[in-house]
Design a protein around this motif. Structure first.
Motif, mmCIF file in Angstrom:
data_model
loop_
_atom_site.group_PDB
_atom_site.id
_atom_site.type_symbol
_atom_site.label_atom_id
_atom_site.label_comp_id
_atom_site.label_asym_id
_atom_site.label_seq_id
_atom_site.Cartn_x
_atom_site.Cartn_y
_atom_site.Cartn_z
ATOM 1 N N LEU A 52 36.944 40.739 50.652
ATOM 2 C CA LEU A 52 35.590 40.761 51.199
ATOM 3 C C LEU A 52 34.701 41.701 50.389
ATOM 4 O O LEU A 52 33.538 41.395 50.115
ATOM 5 C CB LEU A 52 35.602 41.163 52.678
ATOM 6 C CG LEU A 52 34.248 41.167 53.384
ATOM 7 C CD1 LEU A 52 33.546 39.819 53.269
ATOM 8 C CD2 LEU A 52 34.421 41.560 54.837
ATOM 9 N N GLY A 53 35.247 42.838 49.984
ATOM 10 C CA GLY A 53 34.493 43.749 49.111
ATOM 11 C C GLY A 53 34.104 43.065 47.819
ATOM 12 O O GLY A 53 32.973 43.232 47.323
ATOM 13 N N ALA A 54 35.009 42.269 47.251
ATOM 14 C CA ALA A 54 34.714 41.518 46.028
ATOM 15 C C ALA A 54 33.587 40.511 46.258
ATOM 16 O O ALA A 54 32.755 40.286 45.373
ATOM 17 C CB ALA A 54 35.973 40.825 45.524
ATOM 18 N N MET A 55 33.554 39.923 47.448
ATOM 19 C CA MET A 55 32.456 38.996 47.766
ATOM 20 C C MET A 55 31.114 39.718 47.744
ATOM 21 O O MET A 55 30.128 39.200 47.210
ATOM 22 C CB MET A 55 32.681 38.343 49.135
ATOM 23 C CG MET A 55 33.798 37.326 49.154
ATOM 24 S SD MET A 55 34.090 36.620 50.818
ATOM 25 C CE MET A 55 32.562 35.697 51.062
ATOM 26 N N TRP A 56 31.089 40.911 48.317
ATOM 27 C CA TRP A 56 29.845 41.682 48.329
ATOM 28 C C TRP A 56 29.456 42.130 46.924
ATOM 29 O O TRP A 56 28.277 42.126 46.566
ATOM 30 C CB TRP A 56 29.959 42.876 49.274
ATOM 31 C CG TRP A 56 29.829 42.476 50.709
ATOM 32 C CD1 TRP A 56 30.831 42.292 51.607
ATOM 33 C CD2 TRP A 56 28.614 42.182 51.406
ATOM 34 N NE1 TRP A 56 30.315 41.913 52.828
ATOM 35 C CE2 TRP A 56 28.960 41.843 52.731
ATOM 36 C CE3 TRP A 56 27.273 42.181 51.055
ATOM 37 C CZ2 TRP A 56 28.008 41.496 53.684
ATOM 38 C CZ3 TRP A 56 26.317 41.840 52.009
ATOM 39 C CH2 TRP A 56 26.693 41.491 53.307
ATOM 40 N N VAL A 57 30.429 42.505 46.121
ATOM 41 C CA VAL A 57 30.150 42.877 44.729
ATOM 42 C C VAL A 57 29.607 41.670 43.976
ATOM 43 O O VAL A 57 28.637 41.781 43.208
ATOM 44 C CB VAL A 57 31.415 43.449 44.050
ATOM 45 C CG1 VAL A 57 31.226 43.566 42.542
ATOM 46 C CG2 VAL A 57 31.776 44.800 44.655
ATOM 47 N N TRP A 58 30.228 40.493 44.179
ATOM 48 C CA TRP A 58 29.755 39.269 43.545
ATOM 49 C C TRP A 58 28.291 39.004 43.923
ATOM 50 O O TRP A 58 27.477 38.682 43.067
ATOM 51 C CB TRP A 58 30.628 38.087 43.942
ATOM 52 C CG TRP A 58 30.177 36.801 43.319
ATOM 53 C CD1 TRP A 58 29.483 35.795 43.919
ATOM 54 C CD2 TRP A 58 30.352 36.415 41.965
ATOM 55 N NE1 TRP A 58 29.236 34.794 43.014
ATOM 56 C CE2 TRP A 58 29.745 35.154 41.808
ATOM 57 C CE3 TRP A 58 30.965 37.014 40.862
ATOM 58 C CZ2 TRP A 58 29.733 34.481 40.595
ATOM 59 C CZ3 TRP A 58 30.962 36.332 39.643
ATOM 60 C CH2 TRP A 58 30.345 35.088 39.525
ATOM 61 N N ALA A 96 26.043 41.210 44.893
ATOM 62 C CA ALA A 96 25.201 42.232 44.272
ATOM 63 C C ALA A 96 24.980 41.936 42.782
ATOM 64 O O ALA A 96 23.856 42.043 42.276
ATOM 65 C CB ALA A 96 25.815 43.610 44.465
ATOM 66 N N LEU A 97 26.068 41.562 42.099
ATOM 67 C CA LEU A 97 25.945 41.239 40.673
ATOM 68 C C LEU A 97 25.051 40.026 40.455
ATOM 69 O O LEU A 97 24.215 39.996 39.540
ATOM 70 C CB LEU A 97 27.336 40.988 40.070
ATOM 71 C CG LEU A 97 28.230 42.216 39.936
ATOM 72 C CD1 LEU A 97 29.637 41.797 39.501
ATOM 73 C CD2 LEU A 97 27.634 43.216 38.952
ATOM 74 N N TRP A 98 25.227 39.024 41.316
ATOM 75 C CA TRP A 98 24.418 37.819 41.216
ATOM 76 C C TRP A 98 22.938 38.147 41.366
ATOM 77 O O TRP A 98 22.094 37.663 40.603
ATOM 78 C CB TRP A 98 24.851 36.822 42.274
ATOM 79 C CG TRP A 98 24.138 35.501 42.168
ATOM 80 C CD1 TRP A 98 22.964 35.151 42.748
ATOM 81 C CD2 TRP A 98 24.556 34.371 41.401
ATOM 82 N NE1 TRP A 98 22.623 33.869 42.412
ATOM 83 C CE2 TRP A 98 23.591 33.373 41.579
ATOM 84 C CE3 TRP A 98 25.666 34.121 40.598
ATOM 85 C CZ2 TRP A 98 23.686 32.128 40.971
ATOM 86 C CZ3 TRP A 98 25.768 32.885 39.997
ATOM 87 C CH2 TRP A 98 24.786 31.900 40.183
ATOM 88 N N MET A 99 22.621 38.975 42.344
ATOM 89 C CA MET A 99 21.212 39.329 42.561
ATOM 90 C C MET A 99 20.687 40.204 41.431
ATOM 91 O O MET A 99 19.512 40.104 41.060
ATOM 92 C CB MET A 99 21.052 40.032 43.909
ATOM 93 C CG MET A 99 21.278 39.112 45.091
ATOM 94 S SD MET A 99 20.875 39.814 46.698
ATOM 95 C CE MET A 99 21.808 41.327 46.721
ATOM 96 N N ALA A 100 21.542 41.038 40.861
ATOM 97 C CA ALA A 100 21.100 41.921 39.777
ATOM 98 C C ALA A 100 20.777 41.161 38.502
ATOM 99 O O ALA A 100 19.860 41.551 37.761
ATOM 100 C CB ALA A 100 22.182 42.976 39.499
ATOM 101 N N VAL A 101 21.508 40.088 38.237
ATOM 102 C CA VAL A 101 21.279 39.354 36.985
ATOM 103 C C VAL A 101 20.377 38.132 37.156
ATOM 104 O O VAL A 101 19.979 37.510 36.174
ATOM 105 C CB VAL A 101 22.618 38.920 36.320
ATOM 106 C CG1 VAL A 101 23.437 40.130 35.955
ATOM 107 C CG2 VAL A 101 23.376 37.965 37.180
#
Length: 138
Positions: free
Chosen positions: A124-130, A132-137
């Motif tokens: 689930l943490g990886a989902m949130w990181v994904w 965040a990364l998606w929104m950042a790029v």
């Protein structure tokens, strides 16, 4: 992707919750029929027998960490980050929730239950990181 694929894991988790409610009802009815507890004792629920208490606790657990899962899935969908990576992580999380629940309502052995919970926590943490990364790029 941006179809409805991210919502299938949500539906699968909802099915788990409904299944646990059914199991709780069956176990409570069994305890009442066996004379281990009076039906009215469930009103305040102070002395739940162990056989149904584990199901009740497992059910409560489905409204803790999975709340973040639901929020993340909806955000992944709305940001169009619901690609194969996100959907794969979502299915992995749900599979781990099923495994965790199966152990919880059967042996309830923490040697097995805790690592599966931890794995779900990390997925689930990886989902949130994904997200965040998606929104950042993007």
């Amino acid at each position: 992707m941006t179809g409805y694929q991210i919502f299938w894991p949500l539906l699968a988790h909802a099915a788990l919750v409904y299944g646990l409610y059914a199991l709780l009802g069956l176990r409570r009815a069994k305890m009442v029929r066996a004379g281990n507890i009076d039906k009215s004792d469930y009103r305040e629920n102070r002395d739940e027998p162990a056989e149904s208490l584990v199901v009740k606790n497992c059910l409560a657990n489905q409204f803790e960490l999975p709340v973040l899962f639901y929020a993340c899935c909806i955000l992944l969908y709305t940001t169009e980050a619901d690609n194969i990576v996100a959907v794969g992580l979502a299915w992995t999380f749900v599979a781990l929730r099923y495994a965790h629940a199966a152990i919880h309502v059967s042996s309830n052995d923490l040697r097995y239950r805790s690592p599966i919970f931890a794995a779900g926590y990390l997925v689930l943490g990886a989902m949130w990181v994904w997200l965040a990364l998606w929104m950042a790029v993007s």
